[in-house]
Design a protein around this motif. Structure first.
Motif, short mmCIF file in Angstrom:
data_model
loop_
_atom_site.label_atom_id
_atom_site.label_comp_id
_atom_site.label_asym_id
_atom_site.label_seq_id
_atom_site.Cartn_x
_atom_site.Cartn_y
_atom_site.Cartn_z
N GLU A 10 0.87 -1.38 -0.06
CA GLU A 10 -0.02 0.04 -0.04
C GLU A 10 0.91 1.27 0.07
O GLU A 10 0.72 2.16 -0.77
CB GLU A 10 -0.79 -0.02 1.22
N ARG A 11 1.97 1.33 0.70
CA ARG A 11 2.84 2.37 1.00
C ARG A 11 3.47 2.58 -0.37
O ARG A 11 3.48 3.66 -1.10
CB ARG A 11 3.99 2.16 1.91
N GLU A 12 3.94 1.54 -1.06
CA GLU A 12 4.74 1.65 -2.29
C GLU A 12 3.82 1.90 -3.50
O GLU A 12 4.29 3.03 -4.33
CB GLU A 12 5.45 0.33 -2.69
N LEU A 13 2.58 1.46 -3.55
CA LEU A 13 1.65 1.84 -4.55
C LEU A 13 1.18 3.54 -4.41
O LEU A 13 1.10 4.07 -5.35
CB LEU A 13 0.23 1.10 -4.52
N GLY A 14 0.99 3.73 -3.03
CA GLY A 14 0.80 5.13 -2.94
C GLY A 14 1.72 6.20 -3.41
O GLY A 14 1.46 7.19 -4.04
N LEU A 15 2.88 6.00 -2.88
CA LEU A 15 3.92 6.54 -3.71
C LEU A 15 4.18 6.70 -5.14
O LEU A 15 4.25 7.67 -5.94
CB LEU A 15 5.22 6.21 -3.02
N PHE A 16 3.81 5.43 -5.54
CA PHE A 16 3.87 5.25 -7.08
C PHE A 16 2.96 6.13 -7.79
O PHE A 16 3.07 7.01 -8.74
CB PHE A 16 3.88 3.96 -7.56
N LEU A 17 1.67 6.13 -7.32
CA LEU A 17 0.63 6.58 -7.80
C LEU A 17 0.69 8.13 -7.58
O LEU A 17 0.40 8.98 -8.76
CB LEU A 17 -0.71 6.22 -7.18
N ARG A 18 1.28 8.72 -6.73
CA ARG A 18 1.37 10.20 -6.42
C ARG A 18 2.44 10.93 -7.50
O ARG A 18 2.40 11.69 -8.16
CB ARG A 18 1.96 10.41 -4.90
N ARG A 19 3.56 9.93 -7.83
CA ARG A 19 4.74 10.18 -8.55
C ARG A 19 4.07 10.03 -10.15
O ARG A 19 4.21 10.97 -10.95
CB ARG A 19 5.69 9.39 -8.56
N ALA A 20 3.16 9.11 -10.24
CA ALA A 20 2.66 8.76 -11.60
C ALA A 20 1.64 9.94 -12.05
O ALA A 20 1.70 10.65 -13.15
CB ALA A 20 1.92 7.53 -11.84
N HIS A 21 1.02 10.47 -10.90
CA HIS A 21 -0.01 11.52 -11.28
C HIS A 21 0.89 12.67 -11.36
O HIS A 21 0.50 13.51 -12.50
CB HIS A 21 -0.89 12.03 -10.10
N ALA A 22 1.78 13.01 -10.91
CA ALA A 22 2.53 14.41 -10.99
C ALA A 22 3.50 14.31 -12.55
O ALA A 22 3.22 15.24 -13.38
CB ALA A 22 3.72 14.31 -10.00
N ALA A 23 3.88 12.99 -12.75
CA ALA A 23 4.52 12.78 -14.11
C ALA A 23 3.43 12.83 -15.32
O ALA A 23 3.61 13.69 -16.29
CB ALA A 23 5.05 11.52 -14.25
N SER A 24 2.19 12.35 -15.09
CA SER A 24 0.97 12.71 -16.00
C SER A 24 0.67 14.10 -16.08
O SER A 24 0.42 14.37 -17.22
CB SER A 24 -0.15 11.59 -15.54
N ALA A 25 0.72 14.52 -15.21
CA ALA A 25 0.41 16.12 -15.28
C ALA A 25 1.43 16.90 -16.05
O ALA A 25 0.90 17.74 -17.02
CB ALA A 25 0.33 16.84 -13.93
N ALA A 26 2.64 16.53 -15.85
CA ALA A 26 3.69 17.18 -16.71
C ALA A 26 3.52 16.73 -18.09
O ALA A 26 3.67 17.74 -19.11
CB ALA A 26 5.19 16.88 -16.15
N VAL A 27 3.33 15.72 -18.39
CA VAL A 27 3.01 15.01 -19.69
C VAL A 27 1.92 15.80 -20.47
O VAL A 27 1.81 15.99 -21.63
CB VAL A 27 2.96 13.55 -19.90
N ALA A 28 0.76 15.70 -19.74
CA ALA A 28 -0.32 16.48 -20.26
C ALA A 28 -0.02 18.04 -20.60
O ALA A 28 -0.60 18.34 -21.71
CB ALA A 28 -1.58 16.29 -19.01
N ARG A 29 0.56 18.71 -19.57
CA ARG A 29 0.96 20.14 -20.05
C ARG A 29 1.79 20.18 -21.45
O ARG A 29 1.74 20.91 -22.14
CB ARG A 29 1.70 20.67 -18.96
N GLY A 30 2.58 19.02 -21.71
CA GLY A 30 3.17 18.99 -22.77
C GLY A 30 2.43 18.88 -24.11
O GLY A 30 2.86 19.36 -25.42
N VAL A 31 1.23 18.33 -24.04
CA VAL A 31 0.34 18.22 -24.98
C VAL A 31 -0.53 19.69 -25.26
O VAL A 31 -0.50 20.02 -26.35
CB VAL A 31 -0.96 17.16 -24.78
N HIS A 32 -0.70 19.91 -24.03
CA HIS A 32 -1.39 21.35 -24.06
C HIS A 32 -1.34 22.09 -22.71
O HIS A 32 -1.46 21.09 -21.86
CB HIS A 32 -2.81 21.43 -24.71
N PRO A 33 -0.98 23.22 -22.46
CA PRO A 33 -1.02 23.85 -20.98
C PRO A 33 -2.35 23.57 -20.30
O PRO A 33 -2.00 23.37 -18.92
CB PRO A 33 -0.54 25.09 -21.16
#
Length: 159
Positions: A10-33
């Motif tokens: 649960e701890r590792e998944l939580g950390l992974f999901l938080r990091r994945a969300h942050a990375a997805s936000a950055a990638v999404a901004r790369g598509v359009h701000p």
């Protein structure tokens, strides 16, 4: 011992999901701000299943029609998604990426793959394949648990 294993998971998944969300936000901004991370994932799903119905996307992701409609409206406003009536269901719409949507998505995906190449540079190809298989297995188990929960089984809601 088993409970501790699940606490660690649960701890590792939580950390992974938080990091994945942050990375997805950055990638999404790369598509359009102004693009939300969830909308980026929608673009990827539409690209993977061209001429998909909005209702099928909503069911696959596990969101309501209203949420799906708002996200798709935004993607259409940005010129990334084209909608046309479903000839088999007068209420439904068939979705596909526009040329601009496809170009932006492919650019963002190339950037994300580059990031993964860097992050996993010291992993062997076999380790990467194994991780992919285990993640697919986890996704399948979580989907099944969510479906059982929705059907009234006493299974906790999936992550």
């Amino acid at each position: 011992m088993v409970d501790e294993n699940f606490r660690e998971l649960e701890r590792e998944l939580g950390l992974f999901l938080r990091r994945a969300h942050a990375a997805s936000a950055a990638v999404a901004r790369g598509v359009h701000p102004d693009l939300e991370p969830a909308a980026y994932e929608l673009l990827a799903l539409i690209a993977a299943t061209p001429v998909v119905r909005a209702s099928d996307l909503a069911a696959h992701i596990g969101v309501g029609r209203g949420t799906m409609s708002r996200q798709l409206s935004r993607l259409a406003e940005l010129g990334f998604v084209a909608r046309r009536p479903d000839p088999d269901d007068f209420r439904g719409q068939l979705l596909s990426l526009t040329d601009v949507g496809r170009e932006r998505l492919e650019s963002a995906q190339a950037s994300r793959r580059g990031y993964l190449h860097t992050a996993l540079a010291d992993w062997s190809p076999e380790e990467i394949v194994d991780l992919s298989r285990q993640l697919a297995r986890l996704n399948g188990a979580l989907t099944q648990a969510r479906q059982q929960s929705a059907a009234g089984s006493p299974v906790p809601r999936a992550v």
